[in-house]
Design a protein around this motif. Structure first.
Motif, PDB file in Angstrom:
ATOM      1  N   ILE A 151       8.087   4.193   4.322  1.00 52.78           N
ATOM      2  CA  ILE A 151       6.893   3.337   4.246  1.00 52.78           C
ATOM      3  C   ILE A 151       5.850   3.996   3.353  1.00 52.78           C
ATOM      4  N   THR A 152       5.507   3.348   2.229  1.00 57.67           N
ATOM      5  CA  THR A 152       4.608   3.987   1.278  1.00 57.67           C
ATOM      6  C   THR A 152       3.306   3.228   1.061  1.00 57.67           C
ATOM      7  N   SER A 153       3.236   1.977   1.490  1.00 60.77           N
ATOM      8  CA  SER A 153       2.001   1.208   1.298  1.00 60.77           C
ATOM      9  C   SER A 153       0.884   1.839   2.108  1.00 60.77           C
ATOM     10  N   ARG A 154      -0.344   1.834   1.564  1.00 57.15           N
ATOM     11  CA  ARG A 154      -1.455   2.338   2.370  1.00 57.15           C
ATOM     12  C   ARG A 154      -2.159   1.181   3.079  1.00 57.15           C
ATOM     13  N   ILE A 155      -1.727  -0.027   2.829  1.00 59.63           N
ATOM     14  CA  ILE A 155      -2.359  -1.195   3.452  1.00 59.63           C
ATOM     15  C   ILE A 155      -1.473  -1.785   4.553  1.00 59.63           C
ATOM     16  N   TYR A 156      -0.199  -1.930   4.223  1.00 53.92           N
ATOM     17  CA  TYR A 156       0.733  -2.576   5.163  1.00 53.92           C
ATOM     18  C   TYR A 156       1.695  -1.518   5.707  1.00 53.92           C
ATOM     19  N   ASN A 157       1.153  -0.612   6.498  1.00 52.72           N
ATOM     20  CA  ASN A 157       1.905   0.582   6.874  1.00 52.72           C
ATOM     21  C   ASN A 157       2.069   0.758   8.378  1.00 52.72           C
ATOM     22  N   LEU A 158       1.657  -0.222   9.178  1.00 52.36           N
ATOM     23  CA  LEU A 158       1.698  -0.041  10.632  1.00 52.36           C
ATOM     24  C   LEU A 158       2.581  -1.069  11.337  1.00 52.36           C
ATOM     25  N   GLY A 159       3.443  -1.723  10.595  1.00 50.03           N
ATOM     26  CA  GLY A 159       4.427  -2.608  11.221  1.00 50.03           C
ATOM     27  C   GLY A 159       3.924  -3.994  11.555  1.00 50.03           C
ATOM     28  N   ARG A 160       2.767  -4.374  11.043  1.00 49.14           N
ATOM     29  CA  ARG A 160       2.198  -5.659  11.472  1.00 49.14           C
ATOM     30  C   ARG A 160       2.698  -6.838  10.629  1.00 49.14           C
ATOM     31  N   THR A 161       3.450  -6.550   9.566  1.00 46.71           N
ATOM     32  CA  THR A 161       4.121  -7.638   8.859  1.00 46.71           C
ATOM     33  C   THR A 161       5.099  -8.317   9.814  1.00 46.71           C
ATOM     34  N   THR A 162       5.812  -7.515  10.590  1.00 45.96           N
ATOM     35  CA  THR A 162       6.775  -8.083  11.542  1.00 45.96           C
ATOM     36  C   THR A 162       6.053  -8.806  12.679  1.00 45.96           C
ATOM     37  N   THR A 163       4.957  -8.231  13.158  1.00 40.43           N
ATOM     38  CA  THR A 163       4.149  -8.921  14.174  1.00 40.43           C
ATOM     39  C   THR A 163       3.767 -10.311  13.678  1.00 40.43           C
ATOM     40  N   HIS A 164       3.334 -10.387  12.425  1.00 42.04           N
ATOM     41  CA  HIS A 164       2.924 -11.642  11.785  1.00 42.04           C
ATOM     42  C   HIS A 164       4.108 -12.612  11.664  1.00 42.04           C
TER      43      HIS A 164
END
Ligand code: ZN
Length: 425
Positions: free
Chosen positions: A234-247
């Protein structure tokens, strides 16, 4: 001279910084709406069904308001993660490797349980007043790893291809998550649920041939670089905490973007403020964003909502209306309702239910196999002639060309067989 060099250095730094920003801002969190447009193009009747679905959800919510019988009930969704990677030596883990570690996968399950349980840890403007525990939890059942030489997939058009490479586990029993490298600029995508109106016989269960096709791709697809947290993949500094999947799982449970995918649109939830548009930003300080959707009234956007595009660190809210909507979908969507029902069954018996009976066009079968067994279906007429031979995991049968009469629907696993009678008229 020295001054000029400093200026050049400054210009260079600004350029580097702009490029870094640009790199992050090139990505778009979610392709679900685009994927849905393609699905609607292929199957125009879905548009009508979608409108009726929305009406069914609203009816359900109105009828049930204040009278929920399962208010305190927690629904636990079994999850299968399909890792589709192009690492020919099958090495697991490390930077830029789609064959992600079990730890990264488990971290995503943890994030889902924290976020859906209102334990994200971030406190935004609306968090204390409007965030709720959704009563939905997730349990990792299996990780399926598959090598495929394809370097990347489209989140909009390649769901079929991914499901071909790593077939979904029964989508009326599991949430299937495909993790791979996505092209274009998207982080993830989801297949919206189909919802049907309830009647006594088909409570949330109507199935059509289109549905049968959709069933094979029902789930979410996430780019491995945005899946879970605390991994060197995981290299993004914005989308780095797994919340894409939550969404994306929010979409899978019927939620809509909080700006309603149009200027000041609706997400059918009264407790999310109407928003001009998405909060797509490279600013990770979670700065306030405002909208003006009704006359001169300025409102503060709920950038903390998981159904916005905010940086992961700024997210912490599912609202009560979103919770109610997800539970309505769990009750009304054929496969989701079945999933909830199956999650409560513990039996070693093969269970088969077919309907409607008598039937004119499409016979639907609900089959529960203990464990994860596959099953085969054969259909015979009264003379013992095979009308359909050994279809694997089939859940519908088109009988339009069958002569009127009595038939037998035979379902078999390795050790058990159940045969049901039905009448075509
Ligand atoms: Zn989305």
């Amino acid at each position: 001279m020295k001054n000029r060099r400093n200026k050049l250095l400054l210009a260079g730094l600004l350029l580097v910084s702009a490029l870094a920003q640009a790199q992050d801002s090139l990505v778009t969190r979610c392709a679900s709406t685009e994927r849905d447009s393609v699905r609607l193009l292929k199957n125009p009747s879905l548009r009508n069904l979608r409108m009726r679905s929305e009406a069914a959800i609203q009816d359900y919510l109105r009828g049930r308001s204040g009278a929920r019988t399962n208010a305190g009930e927690v629904v636990t969704i079994p999850v299968v993660v399909h890792v589709v990677h192009n690492r020919a030596d099958n090495v697991i883990g490390g930077p830029n490797n789609g064959n992600i570690t079990d730890a990264q996968i488990q971290s995503q399950i943890d994030v889902l349980n924290e976020d859906y349980g209102n334990k994200s840890g971030y406190k935004g403007y609306y968090t204390d007043s409007l965030a709720v525990d959704t009563g939905i939890r997730f349990r990792l059942v299996s990780v399926v790893r598959t090598y495929n030489a394809t370097s990347q997939f489209s989140p909009i058009t390649d769901a079929d291809e991914l499901a071909g490479i790593s077939p979904a586990w029964f989508t009326n029993r599991y949430l299937n998550i495909w993790v791979t490298r996505l092209n274009d600029r998207y982080l993830g995508t989801s297949q919206f649920p189909v919802v049907t109106e309830i009647n006594a016989r088909t409570e949330g269960l109507a199935t059509t041939e289109n549905e049968e096709t959709d069933a094979l791709t029902d789930g979410v697809i996430i780019d491995f670089r945005y899946f879970g947290r605390n991994s060197d993949a995981i290299t993004s500094r914005i989308y780095n905490l797994g919340r894409t999947t939550t969404h994306e799982v929010g979409h899978w449970l019927g939620l809509i973007h909080i700006w309603g995918d149009t200027t000041c649109g609706t997400d059918y939830c009264d407790d999310t403020p109407t928003a001009n548009t998405k909060n797509e930003t490279t600013d990770v300080s979670c700065s306030a964003v405002y909208s003006q959707c009704q006359g001169n009234v300025v409102t503060r956007n709920m950038i903390e909502n998981y159904m916005d595009y905010s940086p992961d660190v700024c997210m912490s809210i599912f609202t009560n209306d979103q919770k109610e909507r997800m539970h309505a979908v769990l009750a009304l969507s054929p496969r989701r309702a079945k999933m909830v029902e199956y999650s409560k069954i513990s039996t070693d018996n093969l269970l088969v239910d077919i309907y409607p009976n008598p039937v004119r066009e499409t016979l639907t079968a609900d089959v529960f196999t203990p464990g994860l067994e596959n099953y085969t279906v054969s259909v015979y007429n009264q003379k013992g002639q095979k009308m359909m031979a050994d279809a694997v995991n089939r859940t519908y049968l088109n009988v339009r060309n069958f002569p009127s009469g009595l038939y037998f629907y035979k379902v078999s696993t390795a050790n058990q067989t159940v045969t049901k009678r039905f009448v075509v008229r």
